[in-house]
Structures are given as C-alpha cells and as structure tokens.
Scaffold this active site. Structure first.
Site, mmCIF file in Angstrom:
data_model
loop_
_atom_site.group_PDB
_atom_site.id
_atom_site.type_symbol
_atom_site.label_atom_id
_atom_site.label_comp_id
_atom_site.label_asym_id
_atom_site.label_seq_id
_atom_site.Cartn_x
_atom_site.Cartn_y
_atom_site.Cartn_z
ATOM 1 N N SER A 11 4.270 2.559 8.188
ATOM 2 C CA SER A 11 3.972 1.477 6.909
ATOM 3 C C SER A 11 5.147 1.122 6.311
ATOM 4 O O SER A 11 6.056 1.838 5.772
ATOM 5 C CB SER A 11 2.991 1.918 6.074
ATOM 6 O OG SER A 11 1.743 2.141 6.715
ATOM 7 N N HIS B 151 0.805 -1.301 0.134
ATOM 8 C CA HIS B 151 -0.034 0.000 -0.010
ATOM 9 C C HIS B 151 0.996 1.256 0.140
ATOM 10 O O HIS B 151 0.351 2.368 -0.113
ATOM 11 C CB HIS B 151 -0.954 -0.034 1.174
ATOM 12 C CG HIS B 151 -0.529 0.320 2.650
ATOM 13 N ND1 HIS B 151 -0.031 -0.380 3.335
ATOM 14 C CD2 HIS B 151 -0.309 1.526 3.388
ATOM 15 C CE1 HIS B 151 0.391 -0.039 4.530
ATOM 16 N NE2 HIS B 151 0.414 1.324 4.448
ATOM 17 N N ASP C 163 -0.168 -7.604 2.284
ATOM 18 C CA ASP C 163 0.511 -6.364 2.088
ATOM 19 C C ASP C 163 1.803 -6.594 2.379
ATOM 20 O O ASP C 163 2.407 -6.221 3.141
ATOM 21 C CB ASP C 163 -0.178 -5.504 3.284
ATOM 22 C CG ASP C 163 0.013 -3.981 2.900
ATOM 23 O OD1 ASP C 163 0.740 -3.623 1.951
ATOM 24 O OD2 ASP C 163 -0.378 -3.186 3.827
#
Length: 275
Positions: free
Chosen positions: A220, A69, A116
């Site tokens: 992230s 992402h 992910d």
C-alpha cells in the site's frame, strides 16, 4: 491400502498447491538493486526497532506520495527510508527521515478508500543519487492506461496470503482491468469509484506460464507505473491477494493535480507524459 505417510504427503502437496496459487508481491521478482530509486519504505516503531508498514514514492524534493490508509491518524513516530533495497541490510545508500508534515486528503473515505492519497513532507531534503531520485507523476490531462495494458508496481509487501514478507524489494508486471468490470457487483460494486483503477494478472487455465500476480498487504502507498510515469497509488483490493474477482485497486493520481501542486509546489503544466 494407502499408508499414513502417503496421506500426509498428499495433504502437504495440496496445501503447497493452494499457497503457490497466491504466490507473489503476489508473484513478481526481486528488482535489480536501486533500479527503482523513487521507492520509499514507511516504517513504524516496534519495540526498539523500525518495521516496514507501507510503501511510498518520491515525487519531488522533500516530498513523498503514499496512501491515506497507511497513516490515517497521523505519523505517530513513523519514519521514511529512501535508497534501500534490503529492509534488514546496512546499505550505505539508505537515507532516513522523520515526517515533518503529513497531508491526508481531506475527502478520504475509510469505508471504500475513495481519495486514498497522501503527501509526506520529509524533515529535510534528500540527497539525490543513483539510489534516490523522484519519479514523474501523471498530471491532469495526461493519458492513463486502458484495459489490458501492462503496468508495473513494486513493494516490500506480502508475497502470500499467509502474510510472509520479503526482505528485498520486489516488482511485478500486471494488466489493467476494465473499470466497468471492477464496478460489477461480483467485483467491488459501488465501492469502486471514478477515482480508482484496478489491475492484476490472473491464471485462468491449467497451462499458465505465470501464476496469479498482484499487489498485497504492505505494498500500500507504492506507485503504479505506466511507461515510466506514476499513474496510481496502491490502495486496496480483496481480503486475499491474487483473487480473480478482486484485482488490486489504485488511486488515480491525475485526479488530484491541484491538491498536489498546492501542497508540494510541483508544476502542473506538463505535456502528456504517457507518450
């Protein structure tokens, strides 16, 4: 009668208290410079400068692991910086790379962030040093952390829910949350899959020594570390960080060993690395 000044002071105290409850990477502390030499900053163009967007971590010569992402539609001019502690300071240890290849997992689901995990091939090998070095990652058959065990993560992500960002790398020790708990409808429900684990540290009482601690926006793609081994990738959580029922969610790396080895050529036959 209460004066206008007293009302304003009281309001300021309330606002500060609300913000401090979500303080952090959320929470945590600045790392000893270059004590986590595997950390990577993925930066995107912003005008004439580059701005930190996501984290990543070195797993092998010329290879960095991160989250899909972070770059769902491709590199688009982004660069990877290794060997840094401060985002702004001119450090001799910094090494900057263009992205030669980006491999987003083909089964990534943007609706719940399942699968992910992404691999970046740098445009040239990094120079190994005290500030740049790969971290071991858990392969198939290895032991992942269990409920209430301590794990670590690090990043340059927001340290409050207002989006404030640190200049220097921060780290935090958090605790694993039961997967069954994270599957509950009042947590993540069906969005939480078997490829995910969750962790944070939450203050439930009035006398907590440590306030809420969690990963947050900008962290992230960074690693979740268990006994010196990367076991997870910082993926997502709630709309706000540090919430009781929205722990940080991490992709379980050991579920992707064949895919990683097929791309990066890293050996897949290792001993249980968690001991």
């Amino acid at each position: 009668m209460v004066s206008e000044r007293e009302v304003l002071v009281a309001a300021a105290v309330v606002v500060f208290a609300l913000i401090s409850q979500s303080e952090g990477i959320i929470g945590g502390r600045e790392v000893v410079p270059h004590s986590r030499p595997y950390m990577a900053s993925i930066q995107k163009p912003e005008g004439e400068t580059m701005k930190h967007e996501c984290g990543g971590f070195v797993i092998a010569d010329q290879w960095v692991m991160t989250a899909v992402h972070c770059m769902p539609t491709g590199p688009e001019g982004r660069r990877v910086v290794l060997g840094l502690h401060s985002l702004s300071e001119d450090e001799e240890t910094k090494q900057t790379f263009d992205i030669l290849e980006l491999h987003n997992h083909p089964d990534f689901n943007p609706l719940n962030y399942d699968n992910d995990i992404a691999l970046i091939k740098l445009d040239h090998p990094f120079n190994s040093s005290v500030a740049v070095r790969a971290v071991e990652y858990l392969r198939s058959g290895g032991t992942n952390p269990t409920t209430n065990e301590e794990v670590e993560t690090a990043g340059w992500g927001s340290y409050d829910n207002l989006g404030s960002r640190p200049d220097k790398l921060k780290e935090v020790v958090i605790e694993m949350v039961s997967s069954n708990r994270c599957r509950r409808s009042d947590y993540f429900g069906r969005k939480f899959t078997g490829n995910m684990m969750c962790a944070h540290k939450v203050c439930d009482g009035d006398d907590c020594e440590v306030k809420n601690e969690d990963s947050c926006d900008g962290d992230s793609g960074g690693p979740l570390i268990y006994k010196g081994v990367a076991v997870g990738i910082t993926s997502n959580g709630g709309k706000k960080c540090g919430q009781l029922k929205k722990p940080g969610v991490y992709t379980i790396i050991s579920h992707y060993t064949p895919w990683i080895v097929g791309l990066a050529g890293v050996p897949d036959s290792v001993e249980d690395q968690s001991t």
